[in-house]
Design an enzyme around this catalytic site. Sequence first.
Site, PDB file in Angstrom:
ATOM      1  CB  SER A   4      -0.951  -0.043   1.197  1.00  0.00           C
ATOM      2  OG  SER A   4      -1.989   0.894   1.078  1.00  0.00           O
TER       3      SER A   4
ATOM      4  CG  ASP B  91      -7.182  -3.035  -3.660  1.00  0.00           C
ATOM      5  OD1 ASP B  91      -7.878  -2.443  -2.810  1.00  0.00           O
ATOM      6  OD2 ASP B  91      -5.944  -3.090  -3.610  1.00  0.00           O
TER       7      ASP B  91
ATOM      8  CG  HIS C 210      -5.526  -2.327  -0.012  1.00  0.00           C
ATOM      9  ND1 HIS C 210      -5.035  -2.005  -1.269  1.00  0.00           N
ATOM     10  CD2 HIS C 210      -4.827  -1.566   0.874  1.00  0.00           C
ATOM     11  CE1 HIS C 210      -4.094  -1.079  -1.148  1.00  0.00           C
ATOM     12  NE2 HIS C 210      -3.951  -0.794   0.136  1.00  0.00           N
TER      13      HIS C 210
END
Length: 267
Positions: A95, A217, A245
């Site tokens: 991320s 996602d 995610h």
Amino acid sequence: MNILRRNNVKVSGSPGRPVVMLAHGFGCDQNMWGLVAPALAEDFQVVLFDYVGSGGSDASAWSAERYGSLDGYARDVVEVCEALDLRDVAFVGHSVSAMIGVRAAATAPEWFSSMVMVGPSPCYVDDDSYRGGFSAEDIDELLESLESNYLGWSAAMAPVIMANPERPELAEQLTNSFCATDPAIARVFARTTFLSDSRDDLKSVGVPTLVLECAQDVIAPREVGSYVHTAIPGSRLITLDATGHCPQLSAPEATTSAIRAFLRELR
């Protein structure tokens, strides 16, 4: 200050093997890699750590001034590399950590040899032809909700982020991770994460790069993965047959296999 203690650094695998550094995302800590790190340690020396303000790090080292920018987190990465005297590091960032890794490598390229971006997003806000997945109003509402009731936000958002309703234990793990973070620190990290725009930084990436995205996602939609892949010349894009995610939790075998195969090819 002892950097290894400050960032709760853990090293596994055999010394002398290629180094893989696993970096967690917002609201999380190194435990997010618990299903991936042991498997990677069979082939690599694995470095786990917590950003200051997360997990088992020394929270007394945190300051809003330093960690109000992704550069502060990138300094954590570089300082851990320096403390361990690492070389040819394969940086795996989940991320927001993907963009933190980009900044760390731009600051101290001598430490890094390759990069794996898991669910990366250089900008979360839609902008003209760019689709980040959120409108500016969406982000404002997200931050307002987080800042007014962080625990409530955590409980509501974790299932959405994880997106595996048939496996509620995954959302519960993410919720617990969010809730273990000091709300004041989380508020700063959230603004740093969701308001940063790292699109221009992608052109600085000069090491072999793998972009790992999930088939579905809501945080980093596939348009974002395609954008990152296109922006980094020579990068490779793999779409995992996974939802949500956090594929290191929902699809750890596929995530590990993709990382291992990519890094083995670079030897």
